[in-house]
Design a protein around this motif. Structure first.
Motif, PDB file in Angstrom:
ATOM      1  N   ASN A  95       0.814  -1.211   0.000  1.00  0.00           N
ATOM      2  CA  ASN A  95       0.000   0.000   0.000  1.00  0.00           C
ATOM      3  C   ASN A  95       0.849   1.263   0.000  1.00  0.00           C
ATOM      4  O   ASN A  95       0.450   2.287  -0.572  1.00  0.00           O
ATOM      5  CB  ASN A  95      -0.943   0.013   1.209  1.00  0.00           C
ATOM      6  CG  ASN A  95      -2.071  -0.992   1.062  1.00  0.00           C
ATOM      7  OD1 ASN A  95      -2.456  -1.322  -0.069  1.00  0.00           O
ATOM      8  ND2 ASN A  95      -2.587  -1.484   2.177  1.00  0.00           N
ATOM      9  N   ALA A  96       1.995   1.225   0.700  1.00  0.00           N
ATOM     10  CA  ALA A  96       2.862   2.399   0.734  1.00  0.00           C
ATOM     11  C   ALA A  96       3.323   2.763  -0.677  1.00  0.00           C
ATOM     12  O   ALA A  96       3.360   3.951  -1.049  1.00  0.00           O
ATOM     13  CB  ALA A  96       4.067   2.141   1.644  1.00  0.00           C
ATOM     14  N   LYS A  98       1.747   1.969  -3.537  1.00  0.00           N
ATOM     15  CA  LYS A  98       0.578   2.418  -4.278  1.00  0.00           C
ATOM     16  C   LYS A  98       0.221   3.858  -3.932  1.00  0.00           C
ATOM     17  O   LYS A  98      -0.079   4.685  -4.805  1.00  0.00           O
ATOM     18  CB  LYS A  98      -0.582   1.484  -3.978  1.00  0.00           C
ATOM     19  CG  LYS A  98      -1.856   1.830  -4.732  1.00  0.00           C
ATOM     20  CD  LYS A  98      -2.952   0.825  -4.383  1.00  0.00           C
ATOM     21  CE  LYS A  98      -4.234   1.180  -5.121  1.00  0.00           C
ATOM     22  NZ  LYS A  98      -5.331   0.236  -4.797  1.00  0.00           N
ATOM     23  N   GLN A  99       0.248   4.191  -2.628  1.00  0.00           N
ATOM     24  CA  GLN A  99      -0.098   5.548  -2.184  1.00  0.00           C
ATOM     25  C   GLN A  99       0.928   6.561  -2.683  1.00  0.00           C
ATOM     26  O   GLN A  99       0.562   7.691  -3.058  1.00  0.00           O
ATOM     27  CB  GLN A  99      -0.194   5.590  -0.656  1.00  0.00           C
ATOM     28  CG  GLN A  99      -1.383   4.821  -0.108  1.00  0.00           C
ATOM     29  CD  GLN A  99      -1.374   4.734   1.407  1.00  0.00           C
ATOM     30  OE1 GLN A  99      -0.474   5.305   2.049  1.00  0.00           O
ATOM     31  NE2 GLN A  99      -2.340   4.025   1.952  1.00  0.00           N
ATOM     32  N   ALA A 100       2.223   6.204  -2.685  1.00  0.00           N
ATOM     33  CA  ALA A 100       3.248   7.136  -3.162  1.00  0.00           C
ATOM     34  C   ALA A 100       3.040   7.464  -4.645  1.00  0.00           C
ATOM     35  O   ALA A 100       3.181   8.624  -5.069  1.00  0.00           O
ATOM     36  CB  ALA A 100       4.629   6.538  -2.929  1.00  0.00           C
ATOM     37  N   GLU A 102       0.139   7.292  -6.297  1.00  0.00           N
ATOM     38  CA  GLU A 102      -1.090   8.062  -6.446  1.00  0.00           C
ATOM     39  C   GLU A 102      -0.889   9.520  -6.037  1.00  0.00           C
ATOM     40  O   GLU A 102      -1.528  10.422  -6.608  1.00  0.00           O
ATOM     41  CB  GLU A 102      -2.190   7.430  -5.594  1.00  0.00           C
ATOM     42  CG  GLU A 102      -2.675   6.093  -6.140  1.00  0.00           C
ATOM     43  CD  GLU A 102      -3.705   5.448  -5.234  1.00  0.00           C
ATOM     44  OE1 GLU A 102      -3.903   5.973  -4.099  1.00  0.00           O
ATOM     45  OE2 GLU A 102      -4.308   4.430  -5.623  1.00  0.00           O
ATOM     46  N   ARG A 103      -0.056   9.773  -5.029  1.00  0.00           N
ATOM     47  CA  ARG A 103       0.177  11.146  -4.601  1.00  0.00           C
ATOM     48  C   ARG A 103       1.066  11.925  -5.585  1.00  0.00           C
ATOM     49  O   ARG A 103       1.053  13.154  -5.579  1.00  0.00           O
ATOM     50  CB  ARG A 103       0.824  11.155  -3.208  1.00  0.00           C
ATOM     51  CG  ARG A 103      -0.137  10.848  -2.059  1.00  0.00           C
ATOM     52  CD  ARG A 103       0.438  11.284  -0.730  1.00  0.00           C
ATOM     53  NE  ARG A 103       1.707  10.627  -0.457  1.00  0.00           N
ATOM     54  CZ  ARG A 103       1.863   9.497   0.230  1.00  0.00           C
ATOM     55  NH1 ARG A 103       0.778   8.876   0.699  1.00  0.00           N
ATOM     56  NH2 ARG A 103       3.033   8.963   0.430  1.00  0.00           N
ATOM     57  N   HIS A 104       1.867  11.223  -6.380  1.00  0.00           N
ATOM     58  CA  HIS A 104       2.785  11.889  -7.310  1.00  0.00           C
ATOM     59  C   HIS A 104       2.589  11.298  -8.721  1.00  0.00           C
ATOM     60  O   HIS A 104       3.454  10.575  -9.226  1.00  0.00           O
ATOM     61  CB  HIS A 104       4.236  11.704  -6.851  1.00  0.00           C
ATOM     62  CG  HIS A 104       4.454  12.060  -5.409  1.00  0.00           C
ATOM     63  ND1 HIS A 104       4.273  11.146  -4.380  1.00  0.00           N
ATOM     64  CD2 HIS A 104       4.820  13.227  -4.841  1.00  0.00           C
ATOM     65  CE1 HIS A 104       4.543  11.718  -3.227  1.00  0.00           C
ATOM     66  NE2 HIS A 104       4.888  13.000  -3.482  1.00  0.00           N
ATOM     67  N   TYR A 111       6.017  18.895  -6.487  1.00  0.00           N
ATOM     68  CA  TYR A 111       5.412  18.367  -5.256  1.00  0.00           C
ATOM     69  C   TYR A 111       6.237  18.805  -4.051  1.00  0.00           C
ATOM     70  O   TYR A 111       7.458  18.981  -4.144  1.00  0.00           O
ATOM     71  CB  TYR A 111       5.344  16.847  -5.296  1.00  0.00           C
ATOM     72  CG  TYR A 111       4.493  16.303  -6.415  1.00  0.00           C
ATOM     73  CD1 TYR A 111       3.100  16.314  -6.318  1.00  0.00           C
ATOM     74  CD2 TYR A 111       5.078  15.777  -7.563  1.00  0.00           C
ATOM     75  CE1 TYR A 111       2.333  15.813  -7.348  1.00  0.00           C
ATOM     76  CE2 TYR A 111       4.301  15.279  -8.590  1.00  0.00           C
ATOM     77  CZ  TYR A 111       2.918  15.301  -8.473  1.00  0.00           C
ATOM     78  OH  TYR A 111       2.161  14.811  -9.494  1.00  0.00           O
ATOM     79  N   THR A 128      10.614  10.323  -2.889  1.00  0.00           N
ATOM     80  CA  THR A 128       9.696  10.923  -1.893  1.00  0.00           C
ATOM     81  C   THR A 128      10.405  11.041  -0.545  1.00  0.00           C
ATOM     82  O   THR A 128      11.317  10.269  -0.244  1.00  0.00           O
ATOM     83  CB  THR A 128       8.431  10.066  -1.719  1.00  0.00           C
ATOM     84  OG1 THR A 128       8.787   8.797  -1.195  1.00  0.00           O
ATOM     85  CG2 THR A 128       7.696   9.906  -3.045  1.00  0.00           C
ATOM     86  N   ARG A 130       9.872  12.778   3.768  1.00  0.00           N
ATOM     87  CA  ARG A 130       8.999  13.361   4.804  1.00  0.00           C
ATOM     88  C   ARG A 130       9.800  14.398   5.571  1.00  0.00           C
ATOM     89  O   ARG A 130      11.001  14.236   5.789  1.00  0.00           O
ATOM     90  CB  ARG A 130       8.494  12.276   5.781  1.00  0.00           C
ATOM     91  CG  ARG A 130       7.491  11.321   5.176  1.00  0.00           C
ATOM     92  CD  ARG A 130       6.980  10.344   6.201  1.00  0.00           C
ATOM     93  NE  ARG A 130       8.073   9.511   6.718  1.00  0.00           N
ATOM     94  CZ  ARG A 130       7.985   8.720   7.771  1.00  0.00           C
ATOM     95  NH1 ARG A 130       6.862   8.668   8.448  1.00  0.00           N
ATOM     96  NH2 ARG A 130       9.010   7.988   8.149  1.00  0.00           N
TER      97      ARG A 130
END
Length: 460
Positions: A95-96, A98-100, A102-104, A111, A128, A130
């Motif tokens: 999921n991490a 997939k989410q990365a 989708e966010r970019h 970004y 990516t 944080r």
């Protein structure tokens, strides 16, 4: 040393709050400085360390012109796409990942937490990051959450501990001031009116309360002293008056007795006999009042007393009475008997009264007198083999001038003996206990061995 000026309760609370805010601000300031020092000594990374490392890698890969795969993803994450847009390599999974993506989604968009680098062969790589601080030590990274969370939690714990200890400290100080007020109220409740009440607590409102209680103590002391002096004066007046009344009563009874010796007619003799009987009864009443007055006048005089001596005097006084009624006296007491502090007059009068009552109400048998001592108390116990007390007498027999039923009274009983015995017990911080046994009645005079005076003037 200059005396500290008291402050108001409002100022006191304000100082407490300001001190708390100042210390909290100091803790937070020290936490901020400490955090900067940890960054300076490279124990933790700055919050933008991930972006800095990622952009350095982006610049390196652009110069290389291809994806080398030699990436250190400790501070950032990456995803490498081939020419078809398929993921070929990534530091993320599931999921991490997939989410990365989708966010970019687009590489031509700027970004805040990610950036793309494109290669000549059509492939590309997404980086990516944080904005958070990390421990530079890998072991700490595995064992602890992020450095920010750990550090903030530590600061929060320090603040919590400070608030707990600071609250306890302030509560203790306030309790110490409130103890003065509580001690003052207890002092007045215990009728300790001689000792001045401290009136300095450091807080103006508390001082005002203590001043009021000190004024109350003084007023009570003055009032009780005046009341005691008035009572003593009245008692002296009653003693003097009863003494003066005895003289004309003696004259009346003496003349009546002389007249009765002369030959008189029946009617006159009855009148003279009535005068003599009434005069005799009046003499008994006056004698009773005189006993009460004298008892009050010297009730506060106390001294060390030998219990053995009190018992010997009691034996000497009761033996003729018991012998006259053919009653046996039994004495039972511990040896040795320690001295007590008290009024010889009060105790002798009370013990004689209890002994005489026990003999008076025993027709046949034995009167037992027992003395028991503890470290703090002495008990004089009188047991007779008479009719015992009625339920009404058990409640009222110690009241002044109360006359019980005929089962335990005599012609010359005016209800003062047990009342004076009870008063003697109270003046020695003790009590008088009335009860019935299987064979008669038991009266126990219990007193404190070192009885302090209840005199409001403070005399002993």
């Amino acid at each position: 040393m200059a005396k500290r000026k008291p402050i108001s309760l409002t100022n006191y609370v304000t100082r407490i709050l300001l001190a708390a805010f100042a210390i909290i601000f100091l803790i937070l300031l020290m936490a901020l400085v400490g955090f900067q020092l940890l960054i300076q000594f490279n124990l933790i990374t700055p919050a933008n360390a991930g972006e800095t490392a990622a952009r350095a890698e982006i610049d390196r890969l652009r110069q290389a012109g291809s994806f080398t795969g030699e990436l250190n993803s400790q501070l950032y994450e990456y995803v490498y796409f081939d020419q078809e847009g398929q993921v070929q390599e990534s530091s993320l999974t599931g999921n991490a990942l997939k989410q990365a993506i989708e966010r970019h989604p687009a590489e031509d968009v700027t970004y805040a937490t990610g950036a793309y680098v494109s290669f000549p062969d059509g492939s590309r790589c997404l980086f990516t990051w944080r904005y958070t601080a990390y421990f530079t030590n890998e072991i700490l990274q595995r064992l602890l959450p992020s450095a920010e969370v750990t550090y903030l939690s530590s600061v929060g714990l320090v603040l919590l501990l400070f608030l707990v200890f600071y609250t306890r400290s302030i509560s203790k100080k306030l309790r110490q001031k409130l103890v003065l007020v509580e001690a003052a109220s207890q002092q007045i409740a215990q009728q300790n009116l001689e000792t001045p009440i401290p009136t300095t607590a450091g807080i103006r409102e508390f001082n005002q309360v203590l001043h009021s209680m000190e004024n109350l103590r003084e007023a009570l002391k003055t009032s009780l002293l005046k009341q005691w002096e008035t009572q003593q004066q009245r008692t002296q007046e009653i003693a003097a008056l009863t003494h003066d009344i005895k003289t004309p009563l003696t004259v009346i009874n003496g003349n009546a007795e002389l007249l009765l010796e002369d030959p008189l007619d029946t009617e006159t003799k009855q009148l003279v006999q009535a005068i003599h009987n009434s005069g005799t009864k009046a003499q008994h009443y006056v004698s009773t009042l005189q006993q009460v007055a004298n008892f009050d006048l010297i009730s506060y005089e106390k001294e060390p007393l030998a219990v053995d001596s009190l018992i010997r005097e009691l034996v000497a006084a009761l033996s003729p009475l018991a012998k006259a009624k053919n009653i046996q006296l039994s004495y039972n007491y511990d040896q040795p008997l320690q001295k007590i502090t008290g009024s010889a007059f009060m105790l002798s009068r009370a013990l004689n009264t209890l002994g005489e009552n026990a003999i008076r109400y025993t027709d046949t048998g034995t009167v037992t007198i027992q003395v028991k001592q503890t470290d703090n108390e002495t008990h004089f116990c009188f047991e007779d083999q008479g009719p015992g007390f009625t339920s009404e007498a058990l409640q009222h027999a110690t009241e002044m001038f109360w006359q019980q039923d005929k089962s335990r009274t005599g012609d010359n009983n005016y209800g003062i003996g047990l009342a004076l015995a009870k008063k003697a017990a109270q003046q020695h911080n003790g009590q008088l206990v009335l009860e019935n046994t299987e064979n008669g009645a038991r009266v126990t005079l219990a007193i404190k061995n070192n009885a302090s005076s209840n005199d409001p003037t403070g005399r002993s």
